[in-house]
Design a protein around this motif. Sequence first.
Motif, PDB file in Angstrom:
ATOM      1  N   ALA A 111      95.104  56.860  -0.794  1.00 10.75           N
ATOM      2  CA  ALA A 111      94.642  55.980   0.293  1.00 10.75           C
ATOM      3  C   ALA A 111      94.581  56.770   1.592  1.00 10.75           C
ATOM      4  CB  ALA A 111      95.585  54.779   0.447  1.00 10.75           C
ATOM      5  N   ASN A 116      91.565  64.215   4.291  1.00 11.11           N
ATOM      6  CA  ASN A 116      92.509  65.154   4.896  1.00 11.11           C
ATOM      7  C   ASN A 116      92.692  66.423   4.061  1.00 11.11           C
ATOM      8  OD1 ASN A 116      94.019  62.232   5.848  1.00 11.11           O
ATOM      9  ND2 ASN A 116      93.530  63.762   7.365  1.00 11.11           N
ATOM     10  N   LEU A 117      92.192  66.407   2.836  1.00  6.69           N
ATOM     11  CA  LEU A 117      92.329  67.599   1.989  1.00  6.69           C
ATOM     12  C   LEU A 117      91.347  68.674   2.470  1.00  6.69           C
ATOM     13  CD1 LEU A 117      92.586  65.969  -1.570  1.00  6.69           C
ATOM     14  CD2 LEU A 117      94.432  66.633  -0.005  1.00  6.69           C
TER      15      LEU A 117
END
Length: 222
Positions: A111, A116-117
């Motif tokens: 979630a 953000n990876l």
Amino acid sequence: MFTEISPTYDLTNKILSLGIDRLWRKKLILSAGLKDGDVILDLCTGTADLVFEFHRYHENVKILGLDISRGMLEIGAQKLARENDEMLLLLESDALNLPLADNSIDVISIAFGLRNLTDFGQGLSEMRRVLKSNGRLLILEFSLPIFRPWRALYLLYLKHIIPLIGGWISGSRPAYNYLHDTIYTFAAPGEVIAEMRNVGFEQIEARKFLNGISILYCGKVD
Ligand SMILES: C[S@@+](CC[C@H](N)C(=O)[O-])C[C@H]1O[C@@H](n2cnc3c(N)ncnc32)[C@H](O)[C@@H]1O
């Protein structure tokens, strides 16, 4: 950065999303098709909200929450200590290099973490690797609304109001500028779906909430 904002992360989330993120998380859980005995991996778990939400709905599943930020996990661990349940576990690790065997997990959730990876394709490929056959992937992620006036209004909120309030509560305005930047520059839904397909997911579905502010992607492994 997440470690820096971890003490106020839950509070800021609640205020800025007006509680709506909770409804989206519920939709994710209801789409997971859980069975007793399933093992769930919640990636980029942060303060582990989704771990506890899963547990509220399904007591007879094991849930592993994984995150790279010790600060976020420490907040999650405080909640875990109150819950004191051996079905729940938190682990500090990298979603891009999962310390888990191939074909070992029934359900993966993530979630607001995929964008953000540093390499979301690599993240998806790791998810595919550790999922069992018939395993399910559920991704909840922000996107941008399709209807232009709504999109413009939302971008104003994202660029100006969120950094102001988020920065004030957390003491870190850059973290909330980063939120705007990652949402604005993240892959469009079509690209996320294409990458899911590329690494081997099937029966992919994407469900838009609030005209595309957030999207629930579901995929299965054959
Ligand atoms: C926006 S927060 C989402 C937290 C939580 N899932 C939620 O819904 O509130 C993004 C999380 O992704 C984590 N993260 C970023 N890169 C990661 C990686 N490579 N491996 C694991 N976690 C990562 C951050 O530490 C942060 O806790």
